[in-house]
Design a protein around this motif. Structure first.
Motif, mmCIF file in Angstrom:
data_model
loop_
_atom_site.group_PDB
_atom_site.id
_atom_site.type_symbol
_atom_site.label_atom_id
_atom_site.label_comp_id
_atom_site.label_asym_id
_atom_site.label_seq_id
_atom_site.Cartn_x
_atom_site.Cartn_y
_atom_site.Cartn_z
ATOM 1 N N PHE A 119 0.830 -1.207 0.000
ATOM 2 C CA PHE A 119 0.000 0.000 0.000
ATOM 3 C C PHE A 119 0.868 1.262 0.000
ATOM 4 N N ASP A 120 1.994 1.223 0.707
ATOM 5 C CA ASP A 120 2.900 2.377 0.693
ATOM 6 C C ASP A 120 3.449 2.627 -0.708
ATOM 7 N N ARG A 122 2.138 1.615 -3.509
ATOM 8 C CA ARG A 122 1.043 2.003 -4.407
ATOM 9 C C ARG A 122 0.726 3.481 -4.256
ATOM 10 N N THR A 123 0.803 4.001 -3.022
ATOM 11 C CA THR A 123 0.582 5.432 -2.804
ATOM 12 C C THR A 123 1.630 6.260 -3.540
ATOM 13 N N LEU A 124 2.856 5.734 -3.607
ATOM 14 C CA LEU A 124 3.926 6.436 -4.311
ATOM 15 C C LEU A 124 3.910 6.184 -5.814
ATOM 16 N N GLY A 125 2.989 5.349 -6.275
ATOM 17 C CA GLY A 125 2.901 5.058 -7.698
ATOM 18 C C GLY A 125 4.003 4.156 -8.215
ATOM 19 N N THR A 127 4.070 0.617 -7.729
ATOM 20 C CA THR A 127 3.696 -0.766 -7.999
ATOM 21 C C THR A 127 3.736 -1.030 -9.502
#
Length: 267
Positions: A119-120, A122-125, A127
């Protein structure tokens, strides 16, 4: 102390027994990989490797694994050398606490942190990128590499660093020109181990690249297995293809690897 002939013979028998036990699965996979596929006549079928390569798309997955391995091995090796040098040769406030923080990376399994880490990222884009697969493995590898090289640098004679200082060499120059060459077996051992762990990593690549575009070799083999469960010959050929880069690297660096392991045991 003299060793009797009977004791020597027993030692060789035990070693041959352990060698046979270790090599039996490898030989079984190799024999299965060249056996006849379903519906074909017997004999040696080297074409299984070409079929597995084409059907399983291993060219793309091996390429993805190679990119990730290069990122992880080069970054982890460079940072581990610097961290191991600092913890092994320098005295500064908080060194013990910081070293134990590094060791947490070895103690906490990836399964415990993989979901919040996803999730961290993914928040930073990040993934579905090479960095998403590589960075968690870099962190894990640095923990081991720092532990490994700290022991190596601490075992080196202090006179090496003192002689470098007398010759006017600064800390970085002493590290690059003196300590790193003297520690080559230990560094090569770490490189081989980190490459092997990175190449065989399954969970991080599965979670961090859900789109499937950056599927690594173990994931490609798992997908291939799901499609061709009954084709044991093709599955074995795919397994050999995936394992081959690790075997080649070990064969190329085995002398330094064994020397580094023996030096680690002696310490």
């Amino acid at each position: 102390m003299r060793v009797s002939r009977a004791e020597t013979t027993m030692n060789y028998v035990l070693l041959l027994g352990f060698a046979a036990f270790a090599l039996a699965p490898v030989i079984t996979i190799l024999v299965t990989a060249v056996s006849a596929p379903l519906g074909e006549s017997g004999g040696i079928h080297l074409g299984n490797f070409a079929r597995a390569w084409t059907i399983g798309g291993f060219g793309r997955t091996l390429g993805n694994s190679a990119v990730v391995a290069v990122i992880v091995v080069t970054t982890a090796t460079a940072l581990s050398i610097l961290a191991g040098y600092a913890f092994g040769t320098m005295h500064f406030r908080g060194a013990t606490v910081l070293f134990y923080l590094f060791l947490l990376g070895m103690m906490i399994p990836a399964e415990a942190t993989i979901i919040p880490l996803f999730f961290d990222l993914r928040t930073l884009g990040l993934t579905d990128t090479y960095l998403a697969i590589a960075l968690p493995q870099v962190a894990q590898s640095i923990a081991f590499g720092t532990f490994w090289l700290r022991a190596q640098f601490r075992a080196l004679p202090v006179s090496l660093i003192e002689a470098a200082a007398l010759d006017g060499a600064g800390p970085l120059r002493a590290l690059v020109q003196i300590l790193v060459p003297a520690s080559r077996p230990a560094i090569v051992t770490m490189v081989v181990l980190v490459f092997m762990w990175t190449w065989n990593e399954f969970l991080i690549a599965l979670i961090m690249a859900p789109g499937g575009r950056l599927r690594t070799a173990p994931l490609g083999l798992a997908n291939f297995q799901g499609q061709y469960t009954a084709e044991t010959a093709l599955l074995a050929a795919g397994a050999v293809i995936v394992a081959l880069p690790t075997v080649i690297l070990f064969l190329l660096l085995q002398r330094h690897f064994i020397r580094g392991m023996l030096e680690g045991v002696a310490k």
